[in-house]
Design a protein around this motif. Structure first.
Motif, mmCIF file in Angstrom:
data_model
loop_
_atom_site.group_PDB
_atom_site.id
_atom_site.type_symbol
_atom_site.label_atom_id
_atom_site.label_comp_id
_atom_site.label_asym_id
_atom_site.label_seq_id
_atom_site.Cartn_x
_atom_site.Cartn_y
_atom_site.Cartn_z
ATOM 1 N N ALA A 28 0.818 -1.214 0.000
ATOM 2 C CA ALA A 28 0.000 0.000 0.000
ATOM 3 C C ALA A 28 0.848 1.259 0.000
ATOM 4 N N THR A 29 2.026 1.179 0.615
ATOM 5 C CA THR A 29 2.858 2.376 0.773
ATOM 6 C C THR A 29 4.259 2.222 0.178
ATOM 7 N N ASP A 30 4.541 1.083 -0.451
ATOM 8 C CA ASP A 30 5.879 0.802 -1.000
ATOM 9 C C ASP A 30 6.950 0.788 0.084
ATOM 10 N N THR A 31 6.559 0.478 1.304
ATOM 11 C CA THR A 31 7.482 0.536 2.427
ATOM 12 C C THR A 31 8.110 -0.823 2.705
ATOM 13 N N VAL A 32 9.431 -0.827 2.882
ATOM 14 C CA VAL A 32 10.127 -2.018 3.377
ATOM 15 C C VAL A 32 10.192 -1.873 4.890
ATOM 16 N N ARG A 33 9.557 -2.779 5.603
ATOM 17 C CA ARG A 33 9.407 -2.629 7.050
ATOM 18 C C ARG A 33 10.022 -3.828 7.774
ATOM 19 N N VAL A 34 10.842 -3.521 8.784
ATOM 20 C CA VAL A 34 11.431 -4.552 9.632
ATOM 21 C C VAL A 34 10.947 -4.335 11.065
ATOM 22 N N THR A 35 10.395 -5.371 11.665
ATOM 23 C CA THR A 35 9.985 -5.310 13.066
ATOM 24 C C THR A 35 10.978 -6.122 13.887
ATOM 25 N N VAL A 36 11.505 -5.494 14.933
ATOM 26 C CA VAL A 36 12.585 -6.126 15.694
ATOM 27 C C VAL A 36 12.378 -5.902 17.190
ATOM 28 N N PRO A 37 12.993 -6.737 18.037
ATOM 29 C CA PRO A 37 12.979 -6.464 19.481
ATOM 30 C C PRO A 37 13.724 -5.163 19.777
ATOM 31 N N PRO A 38 13.436 -4.533 20.910
ATOM 32 C CA PRO A 38 13.997 -3.199 21.206
ATOM 33 C C PRO A 38 15.509 -3.106 21.201
ATOM 34 N N ARG A 39 16.216 -4.138 21.633
ATOM 35 C CA ARG A 39 17.671 -4.029 21.802
ATOM 36 C C ARG A 39 18.471 -4.370 20.548
ATOM 37 N N VAL A 40 17.794 -4.674 19.456
ATOM 38 C CA VAL A 40 18.508 -5.010 18.230
ATOM 39 C C VAL A 40 19.038 -3.727 17.593
ATOM 40 N N GLY A 41 20.338 -3.704 17.293
ATOM 41 C CA GLY A 41 20.969 -2.509 16.748
ATOM 42 C C GLY A 41 20.825 -2.396 15.241
ATOM 43 N N ASP A 42 21.153 -1.218 14.717
ATOM 44 C CA ASP A 42 21.020 -0.957 13.286
ATOM 45 C C ASP A 42 21.899 -1.881 12.448
ATOM 46 N N ALA A 43 23.085 -2.201 12.931
ATOM 47 C CA ALA A 43 23.988 -3.064 12.162
ATOM 48 C C ALA A 43 23.374 -4.446 11.953
ATOM 49 N N GLU A 44 22.749 -4.975 12.997
ATOM 50 C CA GLU A 44 22.106 -6.289 12.875
ATOM 51 C C GLU A 44 20.895 -6.222 11.945
ATOM 52 N N VAL A 45 20.144 -5.111 12.018
ATOM 53 C CA VAL A 45 18.992 -4.939 11.137
ATOM 54 C C VAL A 45 19.446 -4.882 9.681
ATOM 55 N N ALA A 46 20.488 -4.079 9.418
ATOM 56 C CA ALA A 46 20.999 -3.952 8.057
ATOM 57 C C ALA A 46 21.497 -5.292 7.526
ATOM 58 N N GLY A 47 22.163 -6.054 8.368
ATOM 59 C CA GLY A 47 22.637 -7.370 7.953
ATOM 60 C C GLY A 47 21.483 -8.306 7.634
ATOM 61 N N PHE A 48 20.432 -8.248 8.444
ATOM 62 C CA PHE A 48 19.251 -9.092 8.237
ATOM 63 C C PHE A 48 18.577 -8.762 6.904
ATOM 64 N N VAL A 49 18.389 -7.465 6.643
ATOM 65 C CA VAL A 49 17.768 -7.054 5.375
ATOM 66 C C VAL A 49 18.674 -7.412 4.206
ATOM 67 N N GLY A 50 19.979 -7.222 4.379
ATOM 68 C CA GLY A 50 20.922 -7.532 3.308
ATOM 69 C C GLY A 50 20.897 -8.985 2.901
ATOM 70 N N ARG A 51 20.683 -9.878 3.865
ATOM 71 C CA ARG A 51 20.618 -11.317 3.546
ATOM 72 C C ARG A 51 19.366 -11.674 2.765
ATOM 73 N N HIS A 52 18.352 -10.761 2.798
ATOM 74 C CA HIS A 52 17.092 -11.021 2.086
ATOM 75 C C HIS A 52 16.880 -9.981 0.978
ATOM 76 N N LEU A 53 17.988 -9.427 0.485
ATOM 77 C CA LEU A 53 17.905 -8.335 -0.481
ATOM 78 C C LEU A 53 17.179 -8.753 -1.759
ATOM 79 N N ASP A 54 17.476 -9.931 -2.271
ATOM 80 C CA ASP A 54 16.835 -10.395 -3.511
ATOM 81 C C ASP A 54 15.326 -10.513 -3.324
ATOM 82 N N TRP A 55 14.921 -11.025 -2.170
ATOM 83 C CA TRP A 55 13.487 -11.186 -1.883
ATOM 84 C C TRP A 55 12.798 -9.821 -1.821
ATOM 85 N N VAL A 56 13.438 -8.855 -1.160
ATOM 86 C CA VAL A 56 12.859 -7.520 -1.021
ATOM 87 C C VAL A 56 12.694 -6.858 -2.387
ATOM 88 N N ASN A 57 13.742 -6.877 -3.192
ATOM 89 C CA ASN A 57 13.681 -6.202 -4.484
ATOM 90 C C ASN A 57 12.723 -6.894 -5.445
#
Length: 261
Positions: free
Chosen positions: A60-89
């Protein structure tokens, strides 16, 4: 409550237990994160209810959204999205194109097709006319306002149609909604509050009639069953007939309805 019934004596008062202060639950926070390989920023939702990382592409909004526990840092989030880059695109590329309302465009309207006809000299609101070749939606005013005026007309039609259909469906179950409204909701097609107020996405007016009937039956069933248990689904099926095909249709085609306007 303080009497010992067998002896007729009053039990001595026990000291009041110490009240425990409920720990405040941290609110969900939303931030944006740039991830290599994705054109737009990724929306990061840190939620105290999340137990793991989850990834979603919101059609609906063309948004890539990641939901994570509060203590997860940006580096871990970026790594998680990067491992699923083909799926996202792949998901982003598969999204239907956006379709603003323009002159000559055919708009789905409860299973029929209505062609938008821009009439600059026309005053007042938009008007739906049954023409020799089908439905025509005449929209007046300047061309730059056509998209908004067509949207306003469709919202009003959705409110009128859904209000009448809700009253009719509720009456079949001896129920009544306290109010019916339409909004541009993104995450759900309808909702029903504990007070009997039902709200719908106006974009349902763009869906086939059987899909609209199912969503209305779903929300009307919530007037009696505020859950998704067996009794709810039995009532929903009694009001809507088939529930499986409409649910499958919304899953397959619902994102396209959000691309209009």
């Amino acid at each position: 409550m303080g009497l010992l019934r067998g002896m007729g004596l009053t039990a001595p008062k026990k000291p009041a237990p110490k009240t425990r202060t409920k720990a405040r639950v941290a609110p969900t926070t939303v931030s944006q994160l740039r991830v290599a390989g994705i054109a737009q920023p990724v929306e990061v939702r840190r939620s105290p209810r999340a137990r793991r990382l989850s990834l979603k592409v919101d059609g609906a909004t063309d948004t890539v959204r990641v939901t994570v526990p509060p203590r997860v840092g940006d580096a871990e989030v970026a790594g998680f999205v990067g491992r699923h880059l083909d799926w996202v695109n792949a998901r982003l590329a598969a999204l239907p194109p956006r379709q603003p309302f323009i002159d000559g465009m055919a708009v789905p309207l409860l299973g029929r097709s209505a062609v938008i006809r821009h009439d600059p000299g026309r005053r007042g609101g938009a008007r739906l006319v049954e023409g020799p070749a089908g439905l025509d939606l005449y929209v007046g005013g300047e061309a730059e306002f056509l998209n908004r005026r067509a949207t306003d007309f469709l919202k009003a039609e959705a409110r009128r149609h859904l209000s009448a259909l809700t009253a009719e469906t509720a009456a079949r179950a001896d129920l009544r909604a306290t109010a019916v409204s339409v909004r541009d909701t993104r995450s759900r097609w309808g909702s029903c509050s504990a007070t009997g107020r039902i709200s719908y996405s106006w974009r349902l007016i763009l869906a086939p009639p059987q899909i609209v009937h199912y969503v209305v039956a779903h929300e009307v069933a919530h007037l009696k069953e505020m859950n998704h248990g067996p009794k709810f689904w039995a009532l929903c099926a009694a009001l809507a007939g088939d529930v499986d095909k409409p649910r499958a249709w919304l899953k397959a085609h619902g994102a396209k309805l959000h691309r209009f306007g």
